[in-house]
Design an enzyme around this catalytic site. Sequence first.
Site, PDB file in Angstrom:
ATOM      1  N   GLY A 158      89.831 -89.780  84.714  1.00 35.93           N
ATOM      2  CA  GLY A 158      90.448 -89.826  86.043  1.00 35.93           C
ATOM      3  C   GLY A 158      91.959 -89.972  85.972  1.00 35.93           C
ATOM      4  O   GLY A 158      92.542 -90.147  84.898  1.00 35.93           O
ATOM      5  N   SER A 187      72.861 -83.476  89.007  1.00 41.63           N
ATOM      6  CA  SER A 187      73.316 -82.113  88.742  1.00 41.63           C
ATOM      7  C   SER A 187      72.142 -81.155  88.713  1.00 41.63           C
ATOM      8  O   SER A 187      71.013 -81.548  88.370  1.00 41.63           O
ATOM      9  CB  SER A 187      74.000 -82.099  87.371  1.00 41.63           C
ATOM     10  OG  SER A 187      74.218 -80.779  86.943  1.00 41.63           O
ATOM     11  N   TYR A 204      73.760 -83.364  78.322  1.00 40.85           N
ATOM     12  CA  TYR A 204      74.339 -83.713  79.628  1.00 40.85           C
ATOM     13  C   TYR A 204      73.253 -83.745  80.703  1.00 40.85           C
ATOM     14  O   TYR A 204      73.103 -84.721  81.446  1.00 40.85           O
ATOM     15  CB  TYR A 204      75.431 -82.702  80.004  1.00 40.85           C
ATOM     16  CG  TYR A 204      75.860 -82.805  81.447  1.00 40.85           C
ATOM     17  CD1 TYR A 204      76.670 -83.855  81.879  1.00 40.85           C
ATOM     18  CD2 TYR A 204      75.447 -81.870  82.399  1.00 40.85           C
ATOM     19  CE1 TYR A 204      77.049 -83.969  83.210  1.00 40.85           C
ATOM     20  CE2 TYR A 204      75.818 -81.976  83.728  1.00 40.85           C
ATOM     21  CZ  TYR A 204      76.615 -83.020  84.125  1.00 40.85           C
ATOM     22  OH  TYR A 204      76.983 -83.143  85.447  1.00 40.85           O
ATOM     23  N   LYS A 207      71.490 -87.007  82.995  1.00 46.17           N
ATOM     24  CA  LYS A 207      71.350 -87.088  84.459  1.00 46.17           C
ATOM     25  C   LYS A 207      69.895 -87.355  84.839  1.00 46.17           C
ATOM     26  O   LYS A 207      69.610 -88.159  85.730  1.00 46.17           O
ATOM     27  CB  LYS A 207      71.832 -85.782  85.094  1.00 46.17           C
ATOM     28  CG  LYS A 207      73.341 -85.551  84.976  1.00 46.17           C
ATOM     29  CD  LYS A 207      74.104 -86.530  85.828  1.00 46.17           C
ATOM     30  CE  LYS A 207      75.599 -86.395  85.705  1.00 46.17           C
ATOM     31  NZ  LYS A 207      76.348 -87.352  86.529  1.00 46.17           N
TER      32      LYS A 207
HETATM   33  N1  UFG Z   1      82.825 -68.936  83.020  1.00 44.06           N
HETATM   34  C1  UFG Z   1      83.493 -67.852  82.482  1.00 44.06           C
HETATM   35  N2  UFG Z   1      84.727 -68.059  81.945  1.00 44.06           N
HETATM   36  C2  UFG Z   1      85.312 -69.281  81.928  1.00 44.06           C
HETATM   37  C3  UFG Z   1      84.629 -70.387  82.470  1.00 44.06           C
HETATM   38  C4  UFG Z   1      83.378 -70.178  83.014  1.00 44.06           C
HETATM   39  O1  UFG Z   1      82.986 -66.733  82.480  1.00 44.06           O
HETATM   40  O2  UFG Z   1      86.438 -69.390  81.408  1.00 44.06           O
HETATM   41  C5  UFG Z   1      81.506 -68.719  83.619  1.00 44.06           C
HETATM   42  C6  UFG Z   1      80.416 -69.563  83.003  1.00 44.06           C
HETATM   43  O3  UFG Z   1      79.855 -68.903  81.902  1.00 44.06           O
HETATM   44  C7  UFG Z   1      79.454 -69.724  84.188  1.00 44.06           C
HETATM   45  C8  UFG Z   1      80.365 -69.685  85.424  1.00 44.06           C
HETATM   46  O4  UFG Z   1      81.579 -69.116  84.965  1.00 44.06           O
HETATM   47  O5  UFG Z   1      78.603 -68.610  84.239  1.00 44.06           O
HETATM   48  C9  UFG Z   1      80.645 -71.054  85.981  1.00 44.06           C
HETATM   49  O6  UFG Z   1      81.049 -71.877  84.888  1.00 44.06           O
HETATM   50  P1  UFG Z   1      81.604 -73.351  85.089  1.00 44.06           P
HETATM   51  O7  UFG Z   1      81.944 -73.853  83.732  1.00 44.06           O
HETATM   52  O8  UFG Z   1      82.651 -73.353  86.143  1.00 44.06           O
HETATM   53  O9  UFG Z   1      80.368 -74.124  85.684  1.00 44.06           O
HETATM   54  P2  UFG Z   1      78.895 -74.262  85.087  1.00 44.06           P
HETATM   55  O10 UFG Z   1      78.020 -73.407  85.953  1.00 44.06           O
HETATM   56  O11 UFG Z   1      78.810 -74.065  83.649  1.00 44.06           O
HETATM   57  O12 UFG Z   1      78.691 -75.812  85.255  1.00 44.06           O
HETATM   58  C10 UFG Z   1      78.215 -76.391  86.383  1.00 44.06           C
HETATM   59  C11 UFG Z   1      78.747 -77.811  86.484  1.00 44.06           C
HETATM   60  C12 UFG Z   1      78.129 -78.667  85.404  1.00 44.06           C
HETATM   61  C13 UFG Z   1      76.645 -78.527  85.432  1.00 44.06           C
HETATM   62  C14 UFG Z   1      76.265 -77.088  85.232  1.00 44.06           C
HETATM   63  C15 UFG Z   1      74.773 -76.886  85.235  1.00 44.06           C
HETATM   64  O13 UFG Z   1      80.154 -77.813  86.365  1.00 44.06           O
HETATM   65  O14 UFG Z   1      78.470 -80.014  85.631  1.00 44.06           O
HETATM   66  O15 UFG Z   1      76.820 -76.323  86.308  1.00 44.06           O
HETATM   67  O16 UFG Z   1      74.444 -75.767  84.474  1.00 44.06           O
HETATM   68  F1  UFG Z   1      76.063 -79.229  84.449  1.00 44.06           F
END
Ligand code: UFG
Length: 329
Positions: A37, A117, A141, A145
Amino acid sequence: MKNILIVGGAGYIGSHMAKYLSTKDYMPIVLDNLVCGHRGAVKYGPFFEGSISDSNLLQKIFSDYPISAVMHFAAFCYVGESVKEPAKYYRNNVADTLALLEVMVEKNIGNFIFSSSCAVYGEPVEIPITEDHPKRPISPYGRTKLVVEQILDDFREAYGLESICLRYFNAAGADPDGELGEDHNPETHLIPLVLKTALGQQPRVDIFGDDYPTPDGTCVRDYIHIEDLARAHLLALERLLTCLPGGAYNLGNAEGYSVKQVIEVCRRITGKEIPASVVERRSGDPAVLVSSSEKAMRDLGWKPQFPDLETIVETAWTWHKNNPNGYDT
Ligand code: UFG
């Protein structure tokens, strides 16, 4: 005015929650160890720097303030890191949370709202995902949860500690007033990384795979605005304060956007080119995660106010433009 203890209140979601509560006549009290934070994100209510595992500090806070409920945002949240460092995740997300719950029981604090989550579900077997979808998390992770959710069920039964678990899909966007925003270090989330690219802070966005079974081959996610999340927490709080039963609720917009669609919307809103290139898949990414939030709508009376991706990106863009280096700007 009721006091609500927000643990992790200096983080992305917790800081927005503190502001939202303060506009609704509650007193947020923030406890955060500032590992993830930012001190600059705490703008509402008293602040205590410390850990949720510090029972003495918790005892003092609970003695000094009559606390109506605790909201928990104090978890580590990087799926990839949790695979490499599970001990760190089980220690903080499970053991330290258990320590907090024990002090709550001792001090007779009866209401808990937990940031869970969609990661508790693992690889989806059907879309949209409802709360009774099988729970088979595929990362440490997600397991942390789910374990806390199970602890909370047991604590309800044994000690009468009532709780609501809110299973977020993809939290995104920023405070509509522009005062608070998303500032992770390192940043791994899609929208802030795309906006950092728009600001010229990185040369391009990596698209993690375009060979998924989705219309354009990139992963589909359900993005939910941070203020809609905060509102859901308030409704959950009011449910507990009126002695209605707790439980678990999904929070999403029931609408999926692909990675390519997100980048397109960011290009439109920012007016920037935003170079992007396809790279290898990131391990552990399900192709599609879309929520059914009907239960939250029915039981909590929740309705998203900012369901469209444009508004989500606009609010995030305003914050990133004005705070290019986050809270250190
Ligand atoms: N992605 C990209 N490029 C990047 C970052 C992300 O293509 O630079 C893609 C990821 O592969 C995913 C989508 O964008 O398909 C969203 O990715 P995020 O990392 O923003 O979010 P996530 O879906 O991975 O994660 C979220 C929450 C987590 C939770 C997860 C559950 O942030 O806390 O969903 O799967 F655990």
